[in-house]
Design a protein around this motif. Structure first.
Motif, short mmCIF file in Angstrom:
data_model
loop_
_atom_site.label_atom_id
_atom_site.label_comp_id
_atom_site.label_asym_id
_atom_site.label_seq_id
_atom_site.Cartn_x
_atom_site.Cartn_y
_atom_site.Cartn_z
N CYS A 78 -6.71 51.72 31.95
CA CYS A 78 -8.04 51.31 32.81
C CYS A 78 -8.78 52.45 32.54
O CYS A 78 -9.01 53.57 32.07
CB CYS A 78 -7.32 51.26 34.57
SG CYS A 78 -7.15 52.37 34.99
N GLY A 96 -9.61 46.86 32.79
CA GLY A 96 -7.89 47.26 33.44
C GLY A 96 -8.23 47.01 35.06
O GLY A 96 -7.31 48.41 36.17
N ASP A 148 -7.35 41.20 30.84
CA ASP A 148 -5.78 42.90 31.05
C ASP A 148 -6.26 43.92 29.89
O ASP A 148 -6.20 43.35 28.47
CB ASP A 148 -4.41 42.35 31.04
CG ASP A 148 -4.19 41.51 32.69
OD1 ASP A 148 -4.32 41.76 33.59
OD2 ASP A 148 -3.33 40.27 32.82
#
Length: 171
Positions: A78, A96, A148
């Motif tokens: 992330c 993320g 994602d």
């Protein structure tokens, strides 16, 4: 183990690493990519840090006279994004979101308390891009901000750059 560190994007006629804003981390900055119109992507490991993301982004934007975007990447899972313009167009987002929520939960912080929705971030990023002379489809950008990070958040970051109109020099 993934990458932990900073990604620094800006537009300048000189190397961003030569900017006084980045002086403290200059020896650890590495040029990662160059793009059309003088845009550059540099990376820097997490330690030692470059400083507060929004302060560095704003200072670098003022120094270069062009919008800047910084990301702090956490284990390639992330990233926190901070964009700033020399006059206007500041924005924040995360990539993320599920992994970021897990990192924040360890400190009992909720993702929605810190970060706007992907759609909200995309609208602010469109203002940022307009200051750079780019036109952005905020729905397309929101989709990337919601995605994602497979296989890693760095790939997703490059998609953000493309949606912001920062593209390879040969396009």
């Amino acid at each position: 183990m993934g990458f932990w560190g900073y990604l620094v994007v800006g537009r300048s006629d000189r190397e961003l690493a030569a900017c006084s804003t980045l002086a403290a981390g200059r020896d650890r900055l590495e040029l990662s990519a160059t793009f059309a119109d003088g845009w550059q992507l540099w990376q820097h490991p997490s330690q030692p840090g470059l400083g507060d993301l929004d302060d560095v982004a704003l200072s670098l934007a003022r120094e270069t006279g062009a919008p800047t975007l910084l990301a702090f990447v956490m284990d390639s899972d992330c990233a926190v994004l901070e964009g700033a313009g020399p006059v206007r167009g500041s924005w924040t987002a995360c990539l993320g979101r599920a992994a970021m929520a897990r990192h924040m939960a360890a400190n009992e912080i909720l993702l929605d308390d810190i970060f706007p929705s992907p759609a909200g971030s995309a609208l602010r990023a469109a203002d940022w891009a307009a200051a750079a002379g780019r036109s952005v489809n905020s729905d397309g950008l929101a989709a990337v901000l919601s995605a994602d990070p497979e296989p890693d958040v760095e790939r997703l970051f490059h998609e953000v750059l493309e949606k912001l109109g920062i593209q390879a020099a040969d396009r």
